[in-house]
Design a protein around this motif. Sequence first.
Motif, PDB file in Angstrom:
ATOM      1  N   GLN A   1      -3.321 -67.688   7.503  1.00  0.00           N
ATOM      2  CA  GLN A   1      -2.336 -68.139   6.534  1.00  0.00           C
ATOM      3  C   GLN A   1      -2.918 -67.819   5.169  1.00  0.00           C
ATOM      4  N   VAL A   2      -2.316 -66.882   4.488  1.00  0.00           N
ATOM      5  CA  VAL A   2      -2.958 -66.345   3.291  1.00  0.00           C
ATOM      6  C   VAL A   2      -3.477 -67.450   2.374  1.00  0.00           C
TER       7      VAL A   2
ATOM      8  N   TYR B   1      -9.911 -67.738  12.542  1.00  0.00           N
ATOM      9  CA  TYR B   1      -9.708 -68.759  11.512  1.00  0.00           C
ATOM     10  C   TYR B   1     -11.037 -69.280  11.003  1.00  0.00           C
TER      11      TYR B   1
ATOM     12  N   GLN C   1      -9.086 -58.998   4.873  1.00  0.00           N
ATOM     13  CA  GLN C   1      -8.954 -60.116   3.944  1.00  0.00           C
ATOM     14  C   GLN C   1     -10.279 -60.396   3.230  1.00  0.00           C
TER      15      GLN C   1
ATOM     16  N   LEU D   1      -4.436 -70.366   2.951  1.00  0.00           N
ATOM     17  CA  LEU D   1      -5.444 -71.299   3.464  1.00  0.00           C
ATOM     18  C   LEU D   1      -6.799 -70.647   3.629  1.00  0.00           C
ATOM     19  N   LEU D   2      -6.874 -69.364   3.337  1.00  0.00           N
ATOM     20  CA  LEU D   2      -8.143 -68.667   3.492  1.00  0.00           C
ATOM     21  C   LEU D   2      -9.202 -69.363   2.679  1.00  0.00           C
ATOM     22  N   SER D   3     -10.372 -69.420   3.234  1.00  0.00           N
ATOM     23  CA  SER D   3     -11.515 -69.927   2.491  1.00  0.00           C
ATOM     24  C   SER D   3     -11.383 -71.387   2.089  1.00  0.00           C
ATOM     25  N   THR D   4     -10.439 -72.108   2.703  1.00  0.00           N
ATOM     26  CA  THR D   4     -10.363 -73.549   2.474  1.00  0.00           C
ATOM     27  C   THR D   4     -11.743 -74.172   2.649  1.00  0.00           C
ATOM     28  N   TYR D   5     -12.449 -73.691   3.659  1.00  0.00           N
ATOM     29  CA  TYR D   5     -13.753 -74.274   3.964  1.00  0.00           C
ATOM     30  C   TYR D   5     -14.890 -73.651   3.166  1.00  0.00           C
ATOM     31  N   ARG D   6     -14.576 -72.762   2.252  1.00  0.00           N
ATOM     32  CA  ARG D   6     -15.643 -72.156   1.449  1.00  0.00           C
ATOM     33  C   ARG D   6     -15.643 -72.703   0.038  1.00  0.00           C
TER      34      ARG D   6
ATOM     35  N   TYR E   1      -4.394 -79.470   9.187  1.00  0.00           N
ATOM     36  CA  TYR E   1      -3.621 -79.508   7.956  1.00  0.00           C
ATOM     37  C   TYR E   1      -2.593 -80.629   7.926  1.00  0.00           C
TER      38      TYR E   1
ATOM     39  N   LYS F   1       0.310 -63.038  16.766  1.00  0.00           N
ATOM     40  CA  LYS F   1       0.685 -62.895  15.366  1.00  0.00           C
ATOM     41  C   LYS F   1      -0.033 -61.674  14.823  1.00  0.00           C
TER      42      LYS F   1
ATOM     43  N   ASP G   1       1.189 -61.380   9.209  1.00  0.00           N
ATOM     44  CA  ASP G   1       2.173 -62.459   9.016  1.00  0.00           C
ATOM     45  C   ASP G   1       3.324 -62.382  10.000  1.00  0.00           C
TER      46      ASP G   1
ATOM     47  N   CYS H   1     -12.500 -66.627   8.622  1.00  0.00           N
ATOM     48  CA  CYS H   1     -11.927 -66.528   7.280  1.00  0.00           C
ATOM     49  C   CYS H   1     -11.907 -67.865   6.544  1.00  0.00           C
ATOM     50  N   GLY H   2     -12.520 -68.880   7.130  1.00  0.00           N
ATOM     51  CA  GLY H   2     -12.646 -70.146   6.400  1.00  0.00           C
ATOM     52  C   GLY H   2     -11.385 -70.988   6.395  1.00  0.00           C
ATOM     53  N   GLN H   3     -10.454 -70.701   7.278  1.00  0.00           N
ATOM     54  CA  GLN H   3      -9.247 -71.525   7.366  1.00  0.00           C
ATOM     55  C   GLN H   3      -9.497 -72.768   8.212  1.00  0.00           C
ATOM     56  N   LEU H   4     -10.422 -72.668   9.162  1.00  0.00           N
ATOM     57  CA  LEU H   4     -10.793 -73.809   9.982  1.00  0.00           C
ATOM     58  C   LEU H   4     -12.315 -73.869  10.066  1.00  0.00           C
TER      59      LEU H   4
END
Lengths: 354, 434
Positions: A2-3, B51, B171, A5-10, A296, B331, B334, B54-57
């Motif tokens: 999800q563009v 995920y 990305q 949300l990238l790097s939320t954890y960074r 989320y 997926k 997108d 890329c740091g989403q999770l």
Amino acid sequence: MQVGLLSTYRNPVQNRAAMAWLWALLLMAFYIDLYFFDHLDVAARLVHLPSKWTLYGLLYSVAMCVGGYFMLRKHGSSRYHQVRTAVLVAVQCTLGFLLPLALDFMGRPAYYFSYFFPLKYDILFPGTLKDMPVAVAIWFIAGSFVGVPLLVFYKGKRAYCSWICGCGGLAETFGDPWRHLSDKSDRAWRVEQISIYMVLALVFVMFGLVIGDAYAADGSAVRAVAQHTRSFYSFAIGSVFSGVLGTGLYPLMGTRVWCRFGCPMAAVLGLIQKFGRFRVTVKKDMCIACGNCSTYCEMGIDVRAYAMANQDFKRASCVGCGMCAHVCPRGVLRLETRDDAGPHEAIGTWTLDL
Amino acid sequence: MAVAAPHHVIVGNSIAGIEAAITLRNRDRSARITVISAEHPHPFARVSLMYVFCGQLSLKDTQFYPEDLYDRMRFERVTDRVVAVDAAQRTLRLMSGATLAFDTLLLAVGSTARKLPWSNAYADPALPRLVHHFVTLNDLHALDAAAKPGMSVAVIGGGLIGVEAAEVLQQRGLKTHFLIREPWYFPVALDAQESGMVAEHMRGHGVDCRTECSVQGLERAGSKVRLLGPELEVDLVVGAIGVEPATAFLAGSGIALNPETGGVETKDNLESTSCRGIFAAGDCAQVTWLDGSRRPEQLWYTSRDQGRIAAAAMLGDDVCYRRGTWYNSAKFFDVEYTTAGFLPPERTPAGSGWQTWFQRAPDRAVSQRIVVRNGAVKGFNGLGGRWNHNVWMQWIQQRRSLEWVLAHMNEARFDEEFTSPFTVLPSAALTEGA
Ligand SMILES: Cc1cc2nc3c(=O)[nH]c(=O)nc-3n(C[C@H](O)[C@H](O)[C@H](O)COP(=O)(O)OP(=O)(O)OC[C@H]3O[C@@H](n4cnc5c(N)ncnc54)[C@H](O)[C@@H]3O)c2cc1C
Ligand code: SF4
Ligand code: SF4
Ligand code: SF4
């Protein structure tokens, strides 16, 4: 992926690093100053605003506009989020700021027409009602007891908590970067089920006392107790819990601490939601357990557990923000209000009672 | 005389292994259940590697059961690698040197990446740091450490893992070349038009997506790798040419493996064809498909189902594993993808009785394809929208006609609210063949 949300954890600000604590302290300091000191009144006069509350309304609206912009940069691919965010911000800017400001300039009392009982508990105090124009009194009474409950019955708690309410509005916009920090543990769920009804009970006790007070003789015990209860509630719940902690804890515990653990309105609307039509439905056998939905969910609901168990669910706390559905990479979840298929509550594929 | 509780040992704690363990415990409160895994002490969702990358999770977010699962279920946890199984003695040996005896054994060891076919890719001491995969946690950590913005990377292999790797690498800021041997991306599931749309979408994200690009070998070129064939020099290579059962350690154990796939040969109840009391489930098991063929099914949901069936069989139930109607979802960047039913993977010509209905939105990566045979719908592909595969499967079962289905398509939609409804576009066309 999800563009947005990238790097939320960074990002340290989003991960309880020093920067996050700094944000939390700043927010808390701001609210302490707002509630208990007068510096902001001085600042308000400097910019020719009637009071610190109007200045606060302005800052709040700006925070929601800016936050809303960034929220839509992340999640704007979804029409649901586009419409919802636009409505939230519009309600805040008009009913939450411009209209009260206009009333104030016209020398009338500034009413905030988007807040209802029991969140805004004092609007229905006999003393407050007495001074209100009849139309305004009808708006608040009908809104609190008919309008909002009906809306929630048919459309879900989200109709108020994720589309109208300013507190929810700030969480959904300015607070969006911190939504993943909500506590997902069972323990948090247990605490929430107790704390939220305690606050609701306190509202009713206070209300009873205030009504009693209206009929009580001067100097009676009821009057003193009512006074104390009111000031206790106003200080502990109204200022400290909903304001200082509710917003101050965004960067540490996620955005809905007040909505989840304290808000008396949430308690009532949650109960209506349980009997209402709104539910989150699960596409059977498609969940890959990735964890995006639970992560989320700002209310800390373990959505994945329901999805893995193929169970539609109604949870009193769900504010219908729609984020679980939006971030699911397999399109497993959907918010629904159609009047068919009953709800399912229990999760049970793996639970074991020994 | 009290009979000792049976000792069930499960190798692998991913979805197949852990679902089996939970099923066993729910049915048998006293059994001893040991769960062994070399990868991570707690089950996590392998599908979420991208995920985490890329740091989403966080890795913890991907753990799909609560932390206290093992305690509550009284599973004995062993975090070690099994290096050998002695089927006759009913023991297994761990990397640490310890041995463990079992009464019944479940192999839920899943898969590892298929290695690139050029021996120097792994033999050249410098190359291993340049050649990566994207299947296990070790793969993830290695790639995460190696992939730096500004580098260039070639992802070899046009499947579902390849596209995920390409997406997260692009990305992160690597110049990403996605090299696909076939004439178009993912030909087993997408047709040329669908795949063209997906490739267009990937290129829109900046990925250099090349079809009919056959890599012949690798060569070192200074600190880089040269790919022979496309003659491309890159900093990193990700081999995503499929997965294969992680069963190498079973060689010589007496447990029959399929010589081609390496999958554990199983009976209908997922018991090994050669050893009683030894079962296999998930990616590593050779199972029967709807078309009668036998090969592993490398999917999350089927691994879960197999784990549950194998557990029932371990308890002596008379069960039979059969995959129902095919469905899946994925997926591509997108573009969400849902499929159900049967869409011929190879082109069937006009006159074969097959027909294809297809439409694509003019301005967005959205399309639907429905294949029809003898007047009844057989398979659906939906791209760029959300569809309820269960509704589609029901229609296939009911042998609905194309006209009926098109009139009811909105009942199968599963999009977020306010998404515009399905309509038949002027471009929609029904063609002979599929
Ligand atoms: C990047 C990626 C994306 C994917 N996306 C999807 C998707 O979207 N949808 C879908 O359906 N499927 C997807 N899959 C496939 C899916 O993840 C697998 O089908 C599933 O994980 C198989 O589960 P399993 O339990 O059979 O084994 P695995 O998940 O492979 O786990 C096997 C476990 O056994 C352990 N093990 C192996 N050998 C030993 C040994 N000798 N000793 C001790 N322990 C051992 C391993 O360490 C591992 O923990 C994806 C896979 C990958 C890699
Ligand atoms: S829970 Fe309460 S404060 Fe939060 S959005 Fe709902 S009504 Fe507003
Ligand atoms: S369950 Fe979904 S819709 Fe409800 S609050 Fe959580 S994320 Fe929002
Ligand atoms: S419901 Fe969707 S987001 Fe949630 S775990 Fe399942 S696949 Fe992931």
